[in-house]
Design a protein around this motif. Structure first.
Motif, PDB file in Angstrom:
ATOM      1  N   LYS A 169       0.958  -1.291  -0.006  1.00 47.97           N
ATOM      2  CA  LYS A 169       0.197   0.166  -0.065  1.00 47.97           C
ATOM      3  C   LYS A 169       0.869   1.269   0.167  1.00 47.97           C
ATOM      4  CE  LYS A 169      -3.472  -2.661   0.097  1.00 47.97           C
ATOM      5  NZ  LYS A 169      -4.233  -3.006  -1.062  1.00 47.97           N
ATOM      6  N   ASN A 170       2.114   1.242   0.568  1.00 46.97           N
ATOM      7  CA  ASN A 170       2.859   2.354   0.672  1.00 46.97           C
ATOM      8  C   ASN A 170       3.408   2.648  -0.819  1.00 46.97           C
ATOM      9  OD1 ASN A 170       6.045   3.480   0.755  1.00 46.97           O
ATOM     10  ND2 ASN A 170       4.833   3.864   2.573  1.00 46.97           N
ATOM     11  N   LYS A 171       3.149   3.899  -1.157  1.00 46.14           N
ATOM     12  CA  LYS A 171       3.372   4.288  -2.541  1.00 46.14           C
ATOM     13  C   LYS A 171       4.887   4.196  -2.827  1.00 46.14           C
ATOM     14  CE  LYS A 171       3.192   8.370  -5.778  1.00 46.14           C
ATOM     15  NZ  LYS A 171       2.803   9.780  -5.927  1.00 46.14           N
ATOM     16  N   ASP A 172       5.771   4.547  -1.986  1.00 49.55           N
ATOM     17  CA  ASP A 172       7.108   4.455  -2.358  1.00 49.55           C
ATOM     18  C   ASP A 172       7.631   3.070  -2.459  1.00 49.55           C
ATOM     19  OD1 ASP A 172       7.392   7.200  -2.668  1.00 49.55           O
ATOM     20  OD2 ASP A 172       8.835   7.341  -0.819  1.00 49.55           O
ATOM     21  N   ARG A 173       6.999   2.415  -1.494  1.00 51.51           N
ATOM     22  CA  ARG A 173       7.668   0.961  -1.566  1.00 51.51           C
ATOM     23  C   ARG A 173       6.901   0.048  -2.791  1.00 51.51           C
ATOM     24  NH1 ARG A 173      11.264  -2.574   0.157  1.00 51.51           N
ATOM     25  NH2 ARG A 173      10.568  -4.699   0.657  1.00 51.51           N
ATOM     26  N   LYS A 174       5.909   0.590  -3.228  1.00 45.98           N
ATOM     27  CA  LYS A 174       5.127  -0.197  -4.304  1.00 45.98           C
ATOM     28  C   LYS A 174       5.839   0.146  -5.612  1.00 45.98           C
ATOM     29  CE  LYS A 174       0.532  -0.938  -6.278  1.00 45.98           C
ATOM     30  NZ  LYS A 174       0.111  -1.886  -5.504  1.00 45.98           N
ATOM     31  N   GLY A 228      11.931   3.621   0.061  1.00 45.98           N
ATOM     32  CA  GLY A 228      11.376   2.317  -0.227  1.00 45.98           C
ATOM     33  C   GLY A 228      12.123   1.172   0.188  1.00 45.98           C
TER      34      GLY A 228
END
Length: 480
Positions: A250-255, A299
């Motif tokens: 769900k985390n934008k950077d991680r995705k 991320g």
């Protein structure tokens, strides 16, 4: 008797000639592929326990090869780490301990430091470099001048990933007559000539890796390929379809980061397929690694290591790494002894049968004999990390099971890193003599470190001089 001996000798020579007639030179020496990811986290590949990012192609190499639990790079930043890979020297010994200037320059890794590419090229290897260079912008530091027959990529420290986004910005600034355009926006090049790329950069580099292998298959000599992806280094930019592979993140950077790693993994799969197609996989040593630890704020995940890129804690310079070479590298194994990226230069040279001149200094060791025997190639030999900050330096020493650490101007600490991988239990009070001895060894090592030949930012150079750096009197102080 003499006639009989000569006859046997002649027959033996003939047998050798017949036996080797159908063998190409490339089968006498291994092809070598060094794949370097950029800012990849220790826990962001499946073979190191990733739970959310999938890397099936990289993991396949690990399953049929050997992965490393304790692989260290020579510096926790991109440029100095790469300088060490190419030269086999700690970057501090050649004035390369900072990233190159962000606004461009005429400086670079000294030309009297022979790159591994140059050595292999002199020993009949067809050589190629793809992707991020970050070792010098000026013509004399260009990859084609450092032993690479082929180069496709960008000379700076990073690049935007989507041509449709960065090319219009570049063209607009160029039309304004600007010469100093941000390097992340400039065109890629092939052997010094600008090219107009159309693909997502990671996919483009993978495409060129396949092209290089196809071209190499037409030759009889072995090849060395340095494939330096800029993924998953910032800017965080991924294809929608790659990010869609991770609906649970769900985390934008991680995705986005996950999508970038997935694209890199896909490219490695294509490269392996090309090797198989050309019947080269069985004669190719593949080394996969990261240039430094992952950047936690962008991320990455370095679990169970502490900290990340830029740190002398484990998360800064302990990286994921694997070897793959059918029938030569043990399959499905985990090598748990400490190794250094500095070892790759002398190891590659030994495997290639390339002679290293006695006058050439190297800081690593040929790890192959110890690796094959599952022994420690650095038994009783320290591995160092040194990162300069404003007015002080962070430092680390790995010696057998021990890790000495100095960070944030705090006193030196000591950890049994084999039992305490996260550096939580400082045992310096009960091992004072050992810690002092380790620090004294690093102090001796530091005496022939060179002053930096450049700084990443102008202010770094100003502060370096104002603070009378490197101030090793503070770095190696062990008493209060």
């Amino acid at each position: 008797m003499k006639i009989h001996t000569k006859l046997l000798s002649a027959l033996s020579s003939l047998a050798l000639l017949v036996g080797s007639a159908g063998i190409h030179a490339s089968e006498q020496k291994p092809n070598i592929i060094l794949i370097v990811a950029d800012d990849l986290g220790y826990a962001d590949v499946g073979f190191n326990g990733s739970k959310d990012i999938i890397t099936p192609n990289i993991d396949d190499l690990a399953k049929s090869g050997t992965s490393f639990s304790d692989a260290y790079v020579a510096h926790p930043f991109c440029g100095p780490s790469r300088a060490a890979l190419m030269t086999g020297r700690y970057p501090h010994k050649i004035g390369s301990q900072f990233n190159l200037p962000t606004r461009g320059s005429n400086v670079g890794v000294p030309t009297d430091a022979k790159f591994i590419s140059k050595l292999l090229n002199e020993n009949n290897y067809f050589t190629g470099a793809l992707g991020k260079w970050h070792l010098g912008d000026a013509p004399k530091y260009h990859p084609n001048q450092r032993g690479f027959d082929e180069y496709y990529g960008f000379l700076g420290g990073g690049h935007n990933y989507f041509p449709s986004q960065y090319q219009p910005i570049y063209e607009k600034q160029k039309a304004q007559g600007l010469k100093n355009i941000f390097e992340y926006l400039t065109p890629l090049e092939h052997n010094g000539k600008k090219v107009r790329e159309t693909e997502y950069i990671t996919d483009a580099l993978s495409r060129e890796a396949v092209n290089f292998v196809d071209k190499a298959a037409e030759k009889t000599n072995p090849f060395f390929l340095y494939l330096a992806y800029n993924a998953p280094h910032v800017p965080l930019q991924a294809k929608d379809e790659d990010m869609a592979m991770f609906p649970n993140i769900k985390n934008k950077d991680r995705k986005t980061y996950a999508g970038m790693v997935f694209a890199l993994d896909r490219g490695i799969g294509k490269l392996v397929s090309a090797l198989k197609k050309n019947n080269q996989l069985d004669n190719t040593l593949i080394v996969f690694m990261s240039d430094n630890g992952g950047k936690l704020s962008k991320g990455a995940n370095n679990f169970p290591l502490t900290a990340g890129k830029g740190s002398t804690q484990e998360g800064g310079f302990r990286v994921p790494m694997l070897f793959h070479w059918p029938k030569h590298v043990p399959a499905g194994k985990r090598f748990s002894h400490p190794v250094s990226a500095l070892d790759l230069y002398p190891t590659f040279a030994a495997l290639a049968g390339a002679k290293i001149e006695e006058s050439q200094q190297l800081d690593g060791t040929n790890m192959w004999p110890a690796f094959i025997k599952n022994e420690n190639p650095h038994k009783d030999e320290p591995i160092y990390a040194l990162r300069h900050r404003k007015g002080y330096s962070d430092a680390a020493i790995r010696l057998n099971q021990w890790k000495a650490l100095k960070v944030n101007q705090q006193p030196w600490q000591l950890f049994n890193i084999e039992n305490d991988i996260s550096e939580k239990n400082d045992v310096s009070k009960s091992n004072k003599a050992l810690l002092t001895d380790m620090v004294r060894e690093m102090e001796k090592w530091s005496w022939d470190n060179q002053q930096p030949s450049w700084f990443h930012e102008t202010t770094e150079g100003v502060n370096w001089r104002l603070d009378a750096m490197p101030r090793f009197d503070k770095t190696f102080k062990t008493t209060k």
